[in-house]
Write an enzyme that holds these catalytic residues in place. Structure first.
Site, PDB file in Angstrom:
ATOM      1  N   LEU A 191       0.863  -1.197   0.000  1.00  0.00           N
ATOM      2  CA  LEU A 191       0.000   0.000   0.000  1.00  0.00           C
ATOM      3  C   LEU A 191       0.887   1.229   0.000  1.00  0.00           C
ATOM      4  O   LEU A 191       1.803   1.310   0.819  1.00  0.00           O
ATOM      5  CB  LEU A 191      -0.818   0.078   1.289  1.00  0.00           C
ATOM      6  CG  LEU A 191      -1.968  -0.859   1.558  1.00  0.00           C
ATOM      7  CD1 LEU A 191      -2.504  -0.588   2.952  1.00  0.00           C
ATOM      8  CD2 LEU A 191      -3.075  -0.675   0.515  1.00  0.00           C
ATOM      9  N   HIS A 192       0.637   2.157  -0.885  1.00  0.00           N
ATOM     10  CA  HIS A 192       1.401   3.409  -0.802  1.00  0.00           C
ATOM     11  C   HIS A 192       0.700   4.599  -1.457  1.00  0.00           C
ATOM     12  O   HIS A 192       1.155   5.718  -1.358  1.00  0.00           O
ATOM     13  CB  HIS A 192       2.791   3.252  -1.426  1.00  0.00           C
ATOM     14  CG  HIS A 192       2.742   3.241  -2.937  1.00  0.00           C
ATOM     15  ND1 HIS A 192       2.195   2.213  -3.644  1.00  0.00           N
ATOM     16  CD2 HIS A 192       3.151   4.145  -3.854  1.00  0.00           C
ATOM     17  CE1 HIS A 192       2.274   2.478  -4.927  1.00  0.00           C
ATOM     18  NE2 HIS A 192       2.839   3.645  -5.097  1.00  0.00           N
TER      19      HIS A 192
END
Ligand code: UDP
Length: 348
Positions: A191-192
């Site tokens: 996730l980013h």
């Protein structure tokens, strides 16, 4: 004289330019957008180090205030290097400033992975893609849909070429097809994207929601996400094995042995396809709609993410068969020949 310069600043750019950089024996200019061992240095062995320079621009930390300063600094370096053509790829801040620098230095601009659109201009990635495609002298596209998007925006036909994606070659060089698949008993999570990690409520919702799966989760954490998670008081992450980002070799092994991938990364959609792993995308939009419900599913709502993950874990999802059997969408090793033919015979 080396005529071709690739500008890159982030991990995914280095991965995706690497097969072509090595074939062209091109120069690479790193900007400094990613800078530490895990996000940058671990990836440099993928490209020929003799042709590499690094501007190490600290100004990326303050990008909104510094974008024109950064592009001026890149422009000066371009002029100093005495090259003819500049290549950029993707949708990062480096892609944007690299493109502006190339055009203000009066160089030909080649844009790889052009023509992807989500239609959501609130995302910085979409804004970057749109501007760079219109600045570019040549747009290279991964898929016919990307070609059509550019044509609809009025970009001239002679500036658009369908090449396919370099990701198959990037993976193939690691001999992924010979790799053993170990136990498929975990979810690989990345996730980013700002839409998931910059909003505390959303980030908490995802992390806590995943607890309900009661299944092993391995999470090589992006520095941006680590920073955000550290700022949330008392967030329970005990159900997730958080590890530092992996180098490409090790990360590909983690993908290959996973049961399922949950990720908001763009490039990973293509890698999951090549490795034939089901992917759930916790986002509202995707820039690769041709993959939807064939290789992955958009699962923005946590309830949908959990429901689909449970089906895959129980081997009851119709996606699994499609992922195993559908044809790749962005080409294989011939993509590099497509690029070389165009670049050597037509464009230069
Ligand atoms: N990746 C990696 N190590 C990790 C996490 C990701 O090598 O620990 C690779 C992954 O295989 C993919 C790329 O990094 O090729 C994705 O980068 P990122 O998620 O930063 O960006 P995006 O693809 O969304 O542009």
């Amino acid at each position: 004289m080396i005529k071709n310069l690739f500008i890159a600043g982030t991990r995914p750019e280095i991965i995706k330019i690497s097969p072509l950089v090595n074939e062209l024996n091109a120069q690479v200019l790193l900007t400094g957008q990613h800078f530490n061992k895990e996000m940058l240095e671990d990836f440099l062995p993928l490209i020929n180090p003799s042709n590499l320079s690094n501007l190490e621009l600290k100004e990326f930390k303050d990008f909104n205030q510094s974008r024109y300063l950064i592009s001026d600094l890149i422009k000066s370096k371009i002029l100093e290097l005495d090259i003819e053509n500049v290549f950029v790829l993707g949708d990062t801040n480096t892609t944007l400033v690299g493109a502006i620098a190339a055009k203000s230095a009066n160089k030909r601009l080649f844009f790889m992975e052009s023509g992807m659109r989500t239609g959501d201009l609130k995302q910085v990635e979409e804004y970057n893609r749109l501007i760079v495609a219109h600045l570019a002298d040549v747009n290279f596209c991964n898929h016919e849909n990307n070609v059509n998007n550019l044509k609809k925006e009025g970009i001239a036909d002679n500036k658009i070429y369908l090449t396919g994606s370099t990701i198959f070659s990037a993976l193939n060089r690691l001999n992924v097809f010979e790799l053993n698949e170990d136990e498929n008993n975990y979810i690989l999570l990345t996730l980013h994207r700002p839409e998931n990690v910059d909003d505390e409520h959303r980030l908490k919702e995802i992390i806590l929601g995943l607890q309900l799966l009661d299944y092993k989760i391995i999470f090589p954490i992006h520095p941006r996400t680590k920073d955000r998670i550290n700022k949330i008081n008392n967030l329970d992450t005990d159900h997730i094995e958080i590890i530092e980002p992996k180098n490409y070799d090790d990360f590909v092994k983690l993908m290959k042995s996973s049961k399922l991938i949950i990720s908001d990364s763009g490039g990973l959609q293509e890698e999951a396809m090549v490795l034939r792993k089901p992917l759930l995308i916790p986002r509202k939009h995707t820039e690769r709609p041709e993959m939807l419900d064939v290789f992955n599913i958009l699962t923005y709502e946590i309830s949908s993410l959990l429901e689909n993950a449970k089906e895959i874990i129980a081997n009851k999802s119709s996606l699994q068969k499609k992922v195993r059997e559908s044809n790749y969408l962005y080409g294989k090793d011939e993509v590099i020949d497509n690029y070389l033919n165009l670049i050597n015979n037509k464009l230069l």
